[in-house]
Design an enzyme around this catalytic site. Structure first.
Site, PDB file in Angstrom:
ATOM      1  NE  ARG A  95      46.841  69.440   4.429  1.00  0.00           N
ATOM      2  CZ  ARG A  95      47.201  69.914   5.628  1.00  0.00           C
ATOM      3  NH1 ARG A  95      48.436  69.823   6.051  1.00  0.00           N
ATOM      4  NH2 ARG A  95      46.299  70.473   6.404  1.00  0.00           N
ATOM      5  CG  HIS A 113      46.091  75.352   7.286  1.00  0.00           C
ATOM      6  ND1 HIS A 113      46.748  74.233   6.830  1.00  0.00           N
ATOM      7  CD2 HIS A 113      46.820  75.791   8.344  1.00  0.00           C
ATOM      8  CE1 HIS A 113      47.831  74.020   7.569  1.00  0.00           C
ATOM      9  NE2 HIS A 113      47.895  74.957   8.494  1.00  0.00           N
ATOM     10  CD  GLU A 165      48.223  71.087  12.992  1.00  0.00           C
ATOM     11  OE1 GLU A 165      48.323  72.214  13.507  1.00  0.00           O
ATOM     12  OE2 GLU A 165      49.198  70.394  12.688  1.00  0.00           O
ATOM     13  CG  ASN A 172      49.074  67.809  10.136  1.00  0.00           C
ATOM     14  OD1 ASN A 172      48.925  67.124   9.122  1.00  0.00           O
ATOM     15  ND2 ASN A 172      48.510  69.000  10.280  1.00  0.00           N
ATOM     16  CE1 TYR A 206      55.815  70.229  11.457  1.00  0.00           C
ATOM     17  CE2 TYR A 206      53.541  69.829  12.116  1.00  0.00           C
ATOM     18  CZ  TYR A 206      54.453  70.288  11.183  1.00  0.00           C
ATOM     19  OH  TYR A 206      54.029  70.785   9.974  1.00  0.00           O
ATOM     20  CD  GLU A 222      50.711  70.669   8.576  1.00  0.00           C
ATOM     21  OE1 GLU A 222      51.374  70.989   9.579  1.00  0.00           O
ATOM     22  OE2 GLU A 222      49.663  71.244   8.255  1.00  0.00           O
TER      23      GLU A 222
HETATM   24  C1  FCB Z   1      51.348  72.964  12.091  1.00  0.00           C
HETATM   25  C2  FCB Z   1      50.497  73.831  11.189  1.00  0.00           C
HETATM   26  C3  FCB Z   1      51.256  74.403  10.018  1.00  0.00           C
HETATM   27  C4  FCB Z   1      52.644  74.836  10.395  1.00  0.00           C
HETATM   28  C5  FCB Z   1      53.364  73.752  11.166  1.00  0.00           C
HETATM   29  C6  FCB Z   1      54.782  74.112  11.553  1.00  0.00           C
HETATM   30  O1  FCB Z   1      50.772  72.882  13.349  1.00  0.00           O
HETATM   31  O2  FCB Z   1      49.419  73.093  10.682  1.00  0.00           O
HETATM   32  O3  FCB Z   1      50.488  75.430   9.479  1.00  0.00           O
HETATM   33  O4  FCB Z   1      52.601  76.028  11.056  1.00  0.00           O
HETATM   34  O5  FCB Z   1      52.644  73.440  12.311  1.00  0.00           O
END
Ligand code: FCB
Length: 447
Positions: free
Chosen positions: A80, A124, A169, A290, A292, A351
């Site tokens: 990607r 992006h 995002e 995505n 985290y 992500e």
């Molecule tokens: C996400 C973003 C990516 C990167 C990660 C750590 O929010 O999409 O570009 O910065 O965080």
């Protein structure tokens, strides 16, 4: 659940890696690329912690053959990347810049030759500055410009790109770019940023239509989601968390997947909202997500500009970024998304990854065991969700390379490959070899 190196993931599961144009390309003034809001933002003192910018970063614009070779060695099914809008249309409208088209044309061909399925993100975050000067995403016209740009890219690459993610995002763009201003374009409009969400959603819907008209195969999203947890059981914190959940998770997913806004939000949106929602709710081939970490929320003190404060959820180990390592949050999120949106298309994790700062030791080895642990536990979390009936078809690790981490500059390293920003030498980390083994093992056990 971990059932060996392939994590018990289903046959045909796609393994990939992700990057984004401004974070890796550099060459911001070459071959006709116009300025973007990130060039402007990074030039403003105090915006980026180490005062850096994406002017050179990984120099991927010149070193892309080396990066494609790394991807081939990693053995990923998919890659990607994002297309820099200002390389294609330097001022965000009008005819395409041939040098920009050529760059992505060559990249996509090289990926295909390496047996890697290209996944292209159209936006992006590097909006052409000229569009921001006309109001940026606060202006409805930007959604139309975005659809024109999507049509250009669909015409060029529709026959070769496997997966399209129109907007990366949109919640981060809205809340952090226009709401509180920590990311470009750095506006602190608080709730005045809500029209940005509507225009990004409209841009998404129009781009899906334009891509399909150009023959695109699979079109989806790349939306950031997080389980939102109140930081106490108090009524005030629970109410604040529920508002934040509506803004972070549902403001985008509800219109795209249900064709409506969460209660009370449609009234704040500009334009013919009911009609726009029909455009926004285009059927999708996949839902790119995505993840985290979960987000903790408490009620903000009296008189604050917004009624919630966001903070790390306590009780978890953290990455070098201070982000909690909470793999179960990914399982919970995937299950919750499927419960909230029973008609959600197959999910791809577009992500997931972590920041750990270690570099090469005296022998040139980058021993990033914590990243291996993070990725291992999150792949396990995906497998747990699959075992609970969630249709997840792939996982793209953030990121292939260490890169320019937005307002955190070069202080955070998310790569499977270490980048020395003085020499631009790439050094695959131990996590790179580990991920390559996972991919190989998965193919071996499910081929
Ligand atoms: C996400 C973003 C990516 C990167 C990660 C750590 O929010 O999409 O570009 O910065 O965080």
């Amino acid at each position: 659940m971990q059932t060996g190196p392939s994590h018990g993931l289903p046959p045909g599961f796609l393994f990939g890696a992700s990057t984004a144009s401004y974070q890796i390309e550099g060459a911001t003034t070459e071959d006709g690329r116009g300025p973007s809001i990130w060039d402007t933002f990074t030039a403003e003192p105090g915006r980026v912690v180490d005062g850096s910018s994406g002017a050179v970063t990984c120099d991927h614009y010149h070193r892309w053959p080396e990066d494609v070779a790394l991807l081939r060695r990693l053995g990923v099914d998919g890659y990607r990347f994002s297309i820099a809008w200002p390389r294609i249309q330097p001022t965000g409208s009008g005819p395409a810049n041939q040098a920009g088209l050529d760059f992505y044309d060559r990249l996509v061909d090289a990926l295909l030759e390496a047996g890697i399925a290209p996944m292209a993100t159209l936006y992006h975050w590097d909006l052409p500055q000229a569009l921001e000067d006309g109001g940026g995403w606060l202006d409805r016209g930007t959604a139309s410009r975005f659809a024109e740009y999507a049509a250009i890219m669909g015409d060029l690459l529709g026959d070769r790109v496997a997966h399209w993610c129109p907007v990366n995002e949109p919640n981060v763009v809205t809340l952090n770019g226009y709401g509180e201003g920590s990311l470009a374009p750095g506006k602190a409009l608080e709730f005045g940023a809500l029209p940005v969400a509507h225009h990004l959603l409209l841009g998404h819907g129009l781009a899906v239509q334009a891509l399909r008209a150009a023959g695109a195969r699979q079109v989806g999203t790349a939306t950031n989601h997080a389980p939102v947890l109140p930081l106490s059981g108090s009524e005030a914190d629970v109410t604040a968390a529920s508002l934040f959940d509506a803004l972070w998770n549902r403001l985008f997913a509800d219109p795209v997947l249900l064709g409506r806004y969460p209660d009370g939000i449609a009234d704040a949106m500009p334009g013919p909202v009911a009609e726009d929602l029909l455009t926004i709710a285009q059927p999708l081939d996949f839902y790119g997500l995505n993840y985290y970490n979960p987000q903790g929320v408490r009620a903000a003190p009296e008189g604050s500009p917004v009624p919630f404060d966001v903070a790390a959820v306590p009780g978890y180990p953290t990455t070098d970024f201070g982000w909690p390592v909470a793999p179960s949050g990914l399982t919970d999120l995937l299950v919750e998304m499927t419960e909230r949106y029973p008609q959600i298309p197959p999910i791809l994790i577009t992500e997931n990854g972590c920041s750990y700062g270690m570099g090469p030791d005296a022998d040139g080895v980058v021993d990033d065991q914590p990243r291996i642990d993070y990725l291992d536990s999150h792949l396990g979390a995906v497998a747990d969700a699959v075992a609970r009936g969630v249709d997840v078809r792939g996982y793209y690790c953030w990121s292939l390379l260490d890169n320019f981490e937005w307002a955190d500059g070069f202080t955070q390293r998310f790569g499977l490959v270490h980048v020395d920003y003085d020499t631009l030498v790439r050094t695959p980390k131990r996590s790179f070899d580990w991920y390559a083994d996972v991919i190989r093992a998965h193919r071996g056990t499910t081929a």
